[in-house]
Design a protein around this motif. Structure first.
Motif, PDB file in Angstrom:
ATOM      1  N   ALA A  91      11.663   9.334  -6.094  1.00 52.03           N
ATOM      2  CA  ALA A  91      11.318   9.114  -7.610  1.00 52.03           C
ATOM      3  C   ALA A  91      12.728   8.708  -8.344  1.00 52.03           C
ATOM      4  O   ALA A  91      12.649   8.431  -9.363  1.00 52.03           O
ATOM      5  CB  ALA A  91      11.473  10.531  -7.215  1.00 52.03           C
ATOM      6  N   GLU A  92      13.916   9.260  -8.059  1.00 56.58           N
ATOM      7  CA  GLU A  92      15.072   8.535  -8.777  1.00 56.58           C
ATOM      8  C   GLU A  92      14.882   7.047  -8.641  1.00 56.58           C
ATOM      9  O   GLU A  92      15.457   7.032  -9.736  1.00 56.58           O
ATOM     10  CB  GLU A  92      16.330   9.067  -7.191  1.00 56.58           C
ATOM     11  CG  GLU A  92      17.623   8.864  -8.917  1.00 56.58           C
ATOM     12  CD  GLU A  92      18.859   9.401  -7.362  1.00 56.58           C
ATOM     13  OE1 GLU A  92      20.014   9.053  -8.462  1.00 56.58           O
ATOM     14  OE2 GLU A  92      18.913   9.115  -6.582  1.00 56.58           O
ATOM     15  N   GLU A  95      12.700   6.754 -11.475  1.00 57.38           N
ATOM     16  CA  GLU A  95      12.690   6.832 -12.488  1.00 57.38           C
ATOM     17  C   GLU A  95      13.560   6.348 -13.508  1.00 57.38           C
ATOM     18  O   GLU A  95      13.913   6.621 -14.783  1.00 57.38           O
ATOM     19  CB  GLU A  95      13.274   8.418 -12.629  1.00 57.38           C
ATOM     20  CG  GLU A  95      13.988   9.434 -13.606  1.00 57.38           C
ATOM     21  CD  GLU A  95      13.838  10.522 -13.412  1.00 57.38           C
ATOM     22  OE1 GLU A  95      14.190  11.309 -12.293  1.00 57.38           O
ATOM     23  OE2 GLU A  95      14.374  11.552 -14.365  1.00 57.38           O
ATOM     24  N   ARG A  96      15.426   5.599 -13.081  1.00 56.17           N
ATOM     25  CA  ARG A  96      16.966   5.295 -13.470  1.00 56.17           C
ATOM     26  C   ARG A  96      15.894   3.632 -13.616  1.00 56.17           C
ATOM     27  O   ARG A  96      16.745   3.155 -14.354  1.00 56.17           O
ATOM     28  CB  ARG A  96      17.624   5.590 -12.110  1.00 56.17           C
ATOM     29  CG  ARG A  96      17.580   6.734 -12.173  1.00 56.17           C
ATOM     30  CD  ARG A  96      19.375   7.541 -10.987  1.00 56.17           C
ATOM     31  NE  ARG A  96      20.199   6.314 -11.051  1.00 56.17           N
ATOM     32  CZ  ARG A  96      21.009   6.612 -10.872  1.00 56.17           C
ATOM     33  NH1 ARG A  96      21.568   7.499  -9.651  1.00 56.17           N
ATOM     34  NH2 ARG A  96      22.962   5.949 -11.159  1.00 56.17           N
ATOM     35  N   ALA A  99      13.985   3.874 -16.574  1.00 57.29           N
ATOM     36  CA  ALA A  99      14.757   4.467 -17.978  1.00 57.29           C
ATOM     37  C   ALA A  99      15.825   3.164 -18.378  1.00 57.29           C
ATOM     38  O   ALA A  99      15.818   2.594 -19.404  1.00 57.29           O
ATOM     39  CB  ALA A  99      16.120   5.602 -17.714  1.00 57.29           C
ATOM     40  N   ASP A 104       8.169   3.176 -18.422  1.00 61.49           N
ATOM     41  CA  ASP A 104       7.497   4.005 -18.728  1.00 61.49           C
ATOM     42  C   ASP A 104       7.557   3.708 -16.963  1.00 61.49           C
ATOM     43  O   ASP A 104       7.843   5.072 -16.056  1.00 61.49           O
ATOM     44  CB  ASP A 104       6.087   4.363 -19.096  1.00 61.49           C
ATOM     45  CG  ASP A 104       6.631   3.725 -20.576  1.00 61.49           C
ATOM     46  OD1 ASP A 104       7.541   5.366 -20.844  1.00 61.49           O
ATOM     47  OD2 ASP A 104       5.613   3.450 -21.049  1.00 61.49           O
ATOM     48  N   ARG A 277       3.354   2.474 -19.446  1.00 60.88           N
ATOM     49  CA  ARG A 277       2.075   3.993 -18.309  1.00 60.88           C
ATOM     50  C   ARG A 277       0.431   3.681 -18.684  1.00 60.88           C
ATOM     51  O   ARG A 277       0.055   3.712 -18.038  1.00 60.88           O
ATOM     52  CB  ARG A 277       2.597   5.084 -19.025  1.00 60.88           C
ATOM     53  CG  ARG A 277       1.763   6.075 -18.017  1.00 60.88           C
ATOM     54  CD  ARG A 277       2.070   7.556 -18.810  1.00 60.88           C
ATOM     55  NE  ARG A 277       3.600   7.340 -18.903  1.00 60.88           N
ATOM     56  CZ  ARG A 277       4.227   7.802 -17.642  1.00 60.88           C
ATOM     57  NH1 ARG A 277       3.653   7.881 -16.482  1.00 60.88           N
ATOM     58  NH2 ARG A 277       6.236   8.446 -17.751  1.00 60.88           N
ATOM     59  N   THR A 303      18.618   1.875  -6.419  1.00 58.48           N
ATOM     60  CA  THR A 303      19.164   3.296  -7.090  1.00 58.48           C
ATOM     61  C   THR A 303      20.780   2.649  -7.103  1.00 58.48           C
ATOM     62  O   THR A 303      21.560   2.625  -8.648  1.00 58.48           O
ATOM     63  CB  THR A 303      19.082   4.171  -6.571  1.00 58.48           C
ATOM     64  OG1 THR A 303      17.937   4.264  -5.848  1.00 58.48           O
ATOM     65  CG2 THR A 303      19.636   5.608  -7.470  1.00 58.48           C
TER      66      THR A 303
END
Length: 408
Positions: A91-92, A95-96, A99, A104, A277, A303
């Motif tokens: 997830a991290e 998400e990163r 961003a 999205d 998205r 990450t």
């Protein structure tokens, strides 16, 4: 009895490969055993400045401490679950990465070719489900002299006969237009077009940089025509050109972004499709997948890569050191260099054919302690790690000048 690898010479190891490895590569005759930063060492202990960086897979150099630490830490905890279960790193990462790129949703994969194949599938599904293209009729427009990978579908729209010959029948559904030609692109796009798939800079072709305004034009055309813009930034992305993404040189945001190579930090293969998205949302469970895509080890390293890029340090280094590279190449123009194209720490250098082929120049540089890779004809590519120093760059350019002078 076969001698252990550490006791064998480069010549021994090269000969040992011949009967057991497929001959799908023609590497330079150097056998790398160790590496650190921008430098590698062969089995005899000779050191070389790596001016290729694994075709941009090693943007952060060999064994970057932060990336090695992330891998070590994750190896002690969890390496693979498959996507049958969630893992605590994915997830991290997603998400990163979303961003960082301004998009999205993330579809994690492993290799660059997998990212391209996945992007093609997403675009076709979007064309059928959202645009309303009749089933089986979606087309994708690509550019001549592209390099997007080597799967059977991808070589179907290559114009490189070495990559294509002997691998048909080819996958239909692609239209090829000249690169950097908006008029030809306009003519090729119609109501069946799912996407335009291009490299913002064509790497394998010799670091071909389009005219200013081309990427903006592709973005405007695809919006107006109601199709997707897919940017393949597998080589050009993640700091290489002095920006996080090469499309940022024209402030363009594509609908779909393909990433790979440097995303794995030179440790594990990591790639991703990143998209809006409403585009990525067309995929449902069971429609696409990968056993290893998004595995915890890859997500941990990915990450850490995103973390390095979030500071902007490497983008600035590539931008600033790119001036050193360009100025040094400009000084060689007419002195063995007939032309070059450079953006950030990435250059395609055209050597006077009278001085040798790209392969011959690469071999001469290797003997002087500089590793590069040839591409078509007498062109060589320079893509050092973004950790390279200005002095190391100048030294490499000085060696190139020496080699060209000797060839003349």
């Amino acid at each position: 009895m076969t001698a252990p690898a550490h006791a064998r010479t480069s010549a021994d190891l090269i000969r040992a490969e011949e009967p057991v490895l497929a001959h799908n590569y023609h590497p330079l005759p150097v056998v790398v055993a160790r590496a650190e930063g921008a430098w590698v060492e062969d089995v005899e202990g000779r050191r070389y400045l790596d001016m290729l960086a694994g075709y941009s897979a090693l943007n952060f150099g060999h064994r970057h401490p932060a990336l090695i630490q992330a891998a070590h830490d994750q190896l002690d905890r969890l390496t693979l679950t498959s996507r049958a279960f969630h893992n605590d790193r994915l997830a991290e990462f997603a998400e990163r990465l979303a961003a960082l790129t301004g998009l999205d949703m993330v579809l994690p994969m492993n290799t660059g070719a997998e990212a391209v194949e996945s992007g093609i599938k997403v675009a076709r599904k979007w064309a059928y489900d959202v645009k309303g293209v009749p089933d089986g009729q979606a087309t994708i427009v690509v550019a001549a002299d592209n390099f997007h990978g080597r799967t059977t579908t991808i070589v179907s729209f290559s114009t490189d006969e070495t990559a294509r010959a002997g691998f048909g029948p080819f996958t239909p559904g692609f239209r090829i237009v000249p690169y950097n030609d908006l008029a030809a692109l306009e003519e090729a796009v119609d109501e069946t077009t799912a996407a335009v798939l291009i490299e913002p800079i064509q790497g394998e072709a010799g670091v071909i940089i389009p005219d200013e305004g081309y990427l903006t034009g592709v973005r405007e055309l695809t919006r107006r025509k109601g199709c997707l813009f897919i940017a393949d930034e597998i080589q050009s992305g993640l700091g290489r050109t002095g920006r996080t993404l090469a499309v940022e040189h024209e402030s363009v945001v594509p609908d779909v972004l393909l990433l790979g190579k440097a995303l794995g930090g030179g440790i594990v293969p990591v790639s991703a499709v990143v998209a809006r998205r409403e585009v990525m949302g067309v995929l449902g469970p069971g429609e696409h997948g990968s056993t290893f895509g998004g595995n915890p080890l890859a997500a941990a390293v990915g990450t850490a890569v995103v973390g390095l890029l979030e500071t902007g340090e490497f983008q600035r280094r590539a931008d600033e050191l790119g001036l050193v590279l360009s100025e040094g190449l400009e000084a060689l123009r007419g002195h063995g260099v007939s032309g070059f194209r450079a953006r950030g720490l990435w250059a395609g250098v055209d050597v006077d054919p009278a001085l040798g082929t790209g392969r011959e120049i690469s071999e001469r540089l290797m003997r002087e302690g500089i590793l590069v890779k040839d591409t078509h004809g007498s062109t060589i590519r320079l893509a050092p790690p973004l950790t390279v120093t200005a002095d190391e760059l100048r030294s490499a350019l000085g060696t190139l000048e020496k080699v060209l002078g000797q060839a003349g």
